[in-house]
Write an enzyme that holds these catalytic residues in place. Structure first.
Site, short mmCIF file in Angstrom:
data_model
loop_
_atom_site.label_atom_id
_atom_site.label_comp_id
_atom_site.label_asym_id
_atom_site.label_seq_id
_atom_site.Cartn_x
_atom_site.Cartn_y
_atom_site.Cartn_z
N LYS A 11 0.83 -1.21 0.00
CA LYS A 11 0.00 0.00 0.00
C LYS A 11 0.87 1.27 0.00
CE LYS A 11 -3.81 -2.42 2.28
NZ LYS A 11 -4.84 -2.39 3.35
N TYR A 51 -12.41 -2.88 -3.71
CA TYR A 51 -12.94 -2.85 -2.34
C TYR A 51 -14.47 -2.85 -2.28
CZ TYR A 51 -8.39 -2.19 -0.04
OH TYR A 51 -7.11 -2.36 0.46
N PHE A 59 -15.30 3.17 7.04
CA PHE A 59 -13.91 3.36 6.64
C PHE A 59 -13.71 3.32 5.13
CE2 PHE A 59 -14.34 -1.22 7.60
CZ PHE A 59 -13.83 -1.80 6.44
N ARG A 87 -1.71 -14.43 3.82
CA ARG A 87 -2.53 -13.80 4.87
C ARG A 87 -1.88 -14.02 6.25
NH1 ARG A 87 -6.95 -10.50 3.79
NH2 ARG A 87 -8.00 -11.36 5.60
N THR A 93 -5.28 -7.49 10.62
CA THR A 93 -5.57 -6.21 9.95
C THR A 93 -5.01 -5.02 10.73
OG1 THR A 93 -7.60 -7.18 9.07
CG2 THR A 93 -7.44 -4.78 9.05
N ARG A 104 2.87 -6.98 9.08
CA ARG A 104 2.20 -5.88 9.79
C ARG A 104 2.69 -5.75 11.23
NH1 ARG A 104 -3.77 -7.46 7.39
NH2 ARG A 104 -3.78 -6.12 5.53
N ASN A 118 -1.82 -0.23 6.95
CA ASN A 118 -1.33 -1.54 7.42
C ASN A 118 -0.48 -2.25 6.38
OD1 ASN A 118 -3.32 -2.31 5.68
ND2 ASN A 118 -4.58 -3.38 7.18
N HIS A 121 -1.92 -5.68 1.31
CA HIS A 121 -3.19 -6.36 1.05
C HIS A 121 -2.88 -7.74 0.52
CE1 HIS A 121 -7.14 -7.31 -0.69
NE2 HIS A 121 -6.45 -7.76 -1.72
N GLU A 132 -9.28 -10.26 -8.25
CA GLU A 132 -8.33 -9.16 -8.03
C GLU A 132 -7.15 -9.23 -8.99
OE1 GLU A 132 -7.44 -9.44 -3.84
OE2 GLU A 132 -9.49 -8.88 -3.26
P1 DAT Z 1 -7.65 -7.08 5.43
O1 DAT Z 1 -6.84 -6.05 4.69
O2 DAT Z 1 -6.90 -7.61 6.61
O3 DAT Z 1 -8.20 -8.15 4.53
P2 DAT Z 1 -10.35 -5.98 5.48
O4 DAT Z 1 -10.57 -6.65 4.15
O5 DAT Z 1 -11.34 -6.26 6.56
O6 DAT Z 1 -8.90 -6.31 6.06
O7 DAT Z 1 -10.33 -4.40 5.27
C1 DAT Z 1 -9.69 -3.83 4.16
C2 DAT Z 1 -8.87 -2.66 4.61
O8 DAT Z 1 -9.73 -1.65 5.13
C3 DAT Z 1 -7.91 -2.97 5.76
O9 DAT Z 1 -6.68 -3.48 5.29
C4 DAT Z 1 -7.76 -1.65 6.42
C5 DAT Z 1 -9.13 -1.02 6.24
N1 DAT Z 1 -9.97 -1.25 7.42
C6 DAT Z 1 -10.57 -2.39 7.81
N2 DAT Z 1 -11.27 -2.25 8.92
C7 DAT Z 1 -11.11 -0.96 9.28
C8 DAT Z 1 -11.57 -0.15 10.36
N3 DAT Z 1 -12.36 -0.67 11.32
N4 DAT Z 1 -11.18 1.14 10.41
C9 DAT Z 1 -10.39 1.68 9.45
N5 DAT Z 1 -9.92 0.99 8.41
C10 DAT Z 1 -10.27 -0.31 8.33
MG MG Z 2 -9.61 -8.02 2.96
#
Ligand code: DAT
Ligand code: MG
Length: 138
Positions: A11, A51, A59, A87, A93, A104, A118, A121, A132
């Protein structure tokens, strides 16, 4: 599935902090193979599709804003069970609580109130990996 491919993104925070090399080295050290590489600032349209599962969440807008704020390194990574394996390598996350030993957990932290910075991805299923990889590499 056994032999798989996944999409990994470094990222904008990871690129800006100069962590592309370390992150690729960790992927290769685990034994996975990087077969495609692309560095570009993603368009809003690409990120909306990438996304789409998060549309409507609080978020979502800040996430798209952040992800389009600078260059992102997209990687196609291959290996047996690589989707699950990456993963696990990426960690939880929230980088504050991601386990030490993970990307991370070792390289990330909270930079101000949320978890969006973080670093990486990784696709979360064979279905999302296919989707993707098609999006980012056509
Ligand atoms: P991951 O990247 O671990 O698969 P995710 O798919 O649930 O996590 O979310 C996508 C991204 O969105 C994540 O990398 C960071 C952001 N994100 C997730 N939950 C969040 C939250 N509660 N507040 C802010 N950003 C968040
Ligand atoms: Mg995800």
């Amino acid at each position: 599935m056994f032999m798989e491919s996944t999409l990994v993104l470094v990222k904008p925070d990871g690129v800006e902090r100069g962590l592309m090399g370390q992150i690729m080295a960790r992927i290769e050290a685990k034994g996975y193979v990087i077969t495609k590489v692309k560095l570009e600032t993603p368009s809003r349209e690409l990120l909306e599709t990438h996304y789409e599962e998060h549309e409507g969440k609080p978020f979502y807008e800040p996430l798209l804003e952040f992800m389009s704020s600078g260059p992102v390194l997209a990687l196609k990574v291959e290996g047996n069970r690589v989707i699950e394996g990456f993963r696990s390598l990426a960690g939880a996350t929230d980088p504050t609580v991601a386990a030490p030993g993970t990307i991370r957990g070792d390289l990330g932290r909270d930079w101000g109130g949320n978890v969006q910075k973080n670093l990486v991805h990784g696709s979360d299923s064979t279905l999302s990996a296919e989707r993707e990889l098609g999006l980012w590499f056509g």
